[in-house]
Design a protein around this motif. Structure first.
Motif, short mmCIF file in Angstrom:
data_model
loop_
_atom_site.label_atom_id
_atom_site.label_comp_id
_atom_site.label_asym_id
_atom_site.label_seq_id
_atom_site.Cartn_x
_atom_site.Cartn_y
_atom_site.Cartn_z
N TYR A 1 -42.14 74.64 55.94
CA TYR A 1 -42.72 75.68 56.79
C TYR A 1 -43.37 76.79 55.96
N PRO A 2 -44.42 76.49 55.23
CA PRO A 2 -45.06 77.53 54.39
C PRO A 2 -45.57 78.71 55.20
N TYR A 3 -45.96 78.50 56.46
CA TYR A 3 -46.47 79.61 57.28
C TYR A 3 -45.44 80.73 57.42
N ALA A 4 -44.16 80.36 57.49
CA ALA A 4 -43.11 81.36 57.69
C ALA A 4 -42.95 82.26 56.47
N PHE A 5 -43.35 81.77 55.31
CA PHE A 5 -43.18 82.53 54.07
C PHE A 5 -44.45 83.26 53.66
N ASP A 6 -45.47 83.21 54.51
CA ASP A 6 -46.69 83.95 54.23
C ASP A 6 -46.39 85.44 54.22
N ASN A 7 -46.72 86.10 53.12
CA ASN A 7 -46.36 87.50 52.95
C ASN A 7 -47.53 88.43 53.22
N GLY A 8 -48.56 87.91 53.89
CA GLY A 8 -49.74 88.71 54.16
C GLY A 8 -49.54 89.71 55.28
N ARG A 9 -50.52 90.61 55.43
CA ARG A 9 -50.40 91.70 56.40
C ARG A 9 -50.54 91.21 57.84
N TYR A 10 -51.07 90.01 58.05
CA TYR A 10 -51.32 89.56 59.42
C TYR A 10 -50.25 88.60 59.95
N ASN A 11 -49.21 88.41 59.18
CA ASN A 11 -48.12 87.57 59.65
C ASN A 11 -47.13 88.44 60.42
N ARG A 12 -47.24 88.40 61.73
CA ARG A 12 -46.37 89.23 62.57
C ARG A 12 -44.91 88.90 62.35
N ASN A 13 -44.61 87.64 62.03
CA ASN A 13 -43.23 87.19 61.89
C ASN A 13 -42.84 86.98 60.44
N ARG A 14 -43.49 87.71 59.53
CA ARG A 14 -43.18 87.52 58.12
C ARG A 14 -41.73 87.88 57.83
N ILE A 15 -41.21 87.31 56.76
CA ILE A 15 -39.81 87.52 56.39
C ILE A 15 -39.58 88.98 56.01
N SER A 16 -38.43 89.49 56.39
CA SER A 16 -38.13 90.91 56.24
C SER A 16 -38.30 91.41 54.81
N GLY A 17 -37.81 90.69 53.85
CA GLY A 17 -37.85 91.14 52.46
C GLY A 17 -36.61 91.90 52.04
N ASP A 18 -35.73 92.23 53.00
CA ASP A 18 -34.49 92.93 52.68
C ASP A 18 -33.43 91.89 52.32
#
Length: 464
Positions: free
Chosen positions: A49-66
Motif C-alpha cells: 500500500y504505497p499510497y498510504a505512506f505518501d508523505n506529500g501535502r495532498y494526502n489527506r490520510n497521510r501517516i501521523s508521523g508521531d
C-alpha cells in the motif's frame, strides 16, 4: 515529467520502545504482538500500500508521523490490515452489514455481524487494491464514486460503499441503515440497490422518527421495535437467535469505549497546546465509537492504551507532533468532511473537535433494563439529530469545552441535510459561542483541492 513519490518510513530508532508495548486482542480471540505490527508496517505494508505512506501535502490520510505514540501506529496497522481481517471473518461465515455513519453499532455486533459504515467500506476496498501510489488510488476511488452517482443520483451526496456492493466487489451480506439519521445518502443507496442488478444482498431500513421525538414514549417504543426487527433480520443470516443479555453485554462493551473517549477528550482539550496533532486526535476519539476498524475489541484495546499515553503527555506538558505553541483551535461541523489536518497545522492551527460522530460517541446508553428501549432512547437523543436550535446549543457547549477559537462548517455537494441547515446553525453558534464561522461547500467528497485548502488556510490565518 514524472514526480518522485515521497514515502514515509517508520524510523528504526522508534522500534525498541514500540515493541515493548501491548499487542492487540481481536474479537475472535486471536492476538498480534507489537513486534508483529512493527514488522508489517515497516516491510509488508509499504510494498502493498504505497499510497498510504505518501508523505506529500495532498494526502489527506497521510501517516501521523508521531512515532512515539503507540496508539497511532496501531491505528495505522488496523487500517492497513482491514481487508485481510475482513477476508478472515468472511471465511468464518461472519455476515457483514453496511450501515449509516453516526450511529451506534451495538445491535449489529450483538447479533454476530460486523457493521461497516461507508468509510470502513472504503478502507476494505482500498485494501483489495495493492501496489497503487496516491494518485492511482485516488483515481480508482473517484471512478467508483462516479459510478455510484450515476446509479443513484448526481444530486445525492454519496459517501461511497454502495458502488462496491452493487458491483459485487465486496461480499457485503446486508444493507441496514437507520433512515434519515444524520444524512440521506445511504437511504438513497438502499432504494437504488433495490432496483439494481445484484439481488443477493439483504435489505433492511430502520425507520428513525424525525422531528423532536426524543422525549416521546411512542417514538422510543417504535424505534425499539425497529431495532428488534433489525436483529431478527441479522439472525436470519446467522441462523441463531440473539438474546437480550447478549445485547446488554454489547452495550456495556461499547459504553466502555464511549466513556473512554469522553475522558480522553477532556484531557486532550485541557492544555493550551494539545498533546497530539489533529490526525491522532481524530483517530483515537473515533475508536470510542468502535465502528472504524470492524472489530470493537481491537478498537477498545488500542483506546485503553491510548488514554494512558494522553494522560502522561498532558501531565508532562508534551505537545503534539508538528504543532506550534498555542495553535488556533478550530471546531468542525458537518458530515463526512475532514479538511487536511497537516495544512491547518502548517498555518498554526489545529482541529480540536467535530460534531459529526462525536454526537453518538459521547452519548451513553443505559445499561439496566430493556436494552432495545435503552438503545432507542439514546439514539433518538443524539444532539446532531435534534432541531437546529438544540443542535446549536450542544455544539456551542462543545466549542466552549474544546476552547475553540473558530468554527468551520463543511458539507459535501449534494448533502441535502447539512447544506440546508449550515447557515442557520452557524448563525446560532455565533450568538451562543461568540466565535467566527466559515461555511464551505466541499466540491467532491474525499478530495482536498487547492481551492478548498486555501480557503481553510485563510480562515486559520484570521484566527492566529
Amino acid at each position: 515529467m514524472a514526480v518522485q513519490q515521497e514515502l514515509f518510513q517508520y524510523p528504526e530508532s522508534a522500534r525498541e520502545a514500540f515493541v515493548r508495548t501491548d499487542g492487540i486482542v481481536f474479537r475472535d480471540g486471536s492476538r498480534v504482538s507489537a513486534e508483529e505490527i512493527w514488522e508489517f508496517l515497516t516491510k509488508e505494508a509499504p510494498r502493498r500500500y504505497p499510497y498510504a505512506f505518501d508523505n506529500g501535502r495532498y494526502n489527506r490520510n497521510r501517516i501521523s508521523g508521531d512515532t512515539a505514540l503507540p496508539f497511532s501506529i496501531k491505528n495505522e496497522y488496523l487500517i492497513l490490515t482491514f481487508n485481510d481481517r475482513m477476508q478472515k471473518a468472511k471465511e468464518r461465515g461472519v455476515p457483514v452489514v453496511f450501515v449509516q455513519g453516526g450511529q451506534s453499532v451495538d445491535p449489529y455486533y450483538a447479533a454476530g455481524a460486523i457493521a461497516l459504515r461507508p468509510n470502513s467500506v472504503n478502507l476494505w476496498a482500498d485494501g483489495r487494491r495493492e501496489g497503487l501510489n496516491l494518485a492511482q488510488s485516488q483515481v480508482a476511488r473517484d471512478d467508483q464514486k462516479e459510478k455510484a452517482m450515476r446509479a443513484i443520483s448526481f444530486e445525492v451526496c454519496n459517501t461511497a460503499g454502495y458502488e462496491y456492493i452493487q458491483e459485487g466487489n465486496l461480499p457485503v451480506d446486508m444493507i441496514a441503515p437507520y433512515s434519515c439519521l444524520r444524512c440521506s445518502d445511504v437511504s438513497y443507496s438502499l432504494e437504488a440497490h433495490r432496483h439494481g442488478t445484484r439481488k443477493d444482498v439483504k435489505l433492511f431500513l430502520g425507520d428513525f422518527p424525525l422531528g423532536d421525538q426524543k422525549n416521546k414514549e411512542w417514538a422510543i417504543e417504535y424505534f425499539a421495535e425497529n431495532i428488534r426487527r433489525l436483529i431478527r433480520n441479522i439472525d436470519e443470516l446467522t441462523g441463531r437467535k440473539t438474546t437480550e443479555e447478549e445485547l446488554r453485554r454489547e452495550i456495556r462493551l461499547h459504553n466502555q469505549g464511549r466513556r473512554l473517549s469522553r475522558e480522553i477528550a477532556e484531557l486532550w482539550w485541557s492544555p493550551d497546546t494539545p498533546p497530539t496533532n489533529g490526525n491522532d486526535r481524530r483517530a483515537i476519539l473515533q475508536m470510542g465509537g468502535m465502528e472504524v476498524h470492524g472489530d470493537p475489541e481491537a478498537s477498545l484495546c488500542v483506546l485503553q492504551e491510548g488514554k494512558r499515553f494522553i494522560e502522561e503527555r498532558v501531565k508532562n506538558g508534551v505537545k503534539g507532533h508538528g504543532l506550534v505553541d498555542r495553535p488556533a483551535r478550530i471546531f468542525v461541523c458537518g458530515s463526512c468532511v475532514f479538511p487536511s489536518d497537516y495544512r491547518i497545522e502548517e498555518g498554526g492551527g489545529i482541529i480540536v473537535g467535530t460534531d459529526n460522530h462525536w454526537s453518538n460517541i459521547s452519548t451513553l446508553v443505559e445499561e439496566a433494563g430493556d436494552p432495545f428501549y435503552n438503545l432507542a432512547k439514546a439514539t433518538l437523543s443524539y444532539p446532531y439529530e435534534q432541531s437546529v436550535y438544540e443542535r446549536a446549543r450542544w455544539t456551542a457547549e462543545q466549542i466552549r469545552a474544546s476552547r475553540a477559537d473558530g468554527v468551520l462548517f463543511l458539507y459535501n455537494w449534494g448533502c441535502n441535510t447539512q447544506s440546508a441547515m449550515a447557515r442557520m446553525l452557524c448563525d446560532e453558534i455565533k450568538k451562543l459561542a461568540n466565535v467566527p464561522t466559515l461555511i464551505i461547500e466541499h466540491e467532491f467528497q474525499g478530495t482536498q483541492s487547492e481551492q478548498l485548502l486555501n480557503r481553510v488556510s485563510a480562515f486559520v490565518e484570521m484566527l492566529v
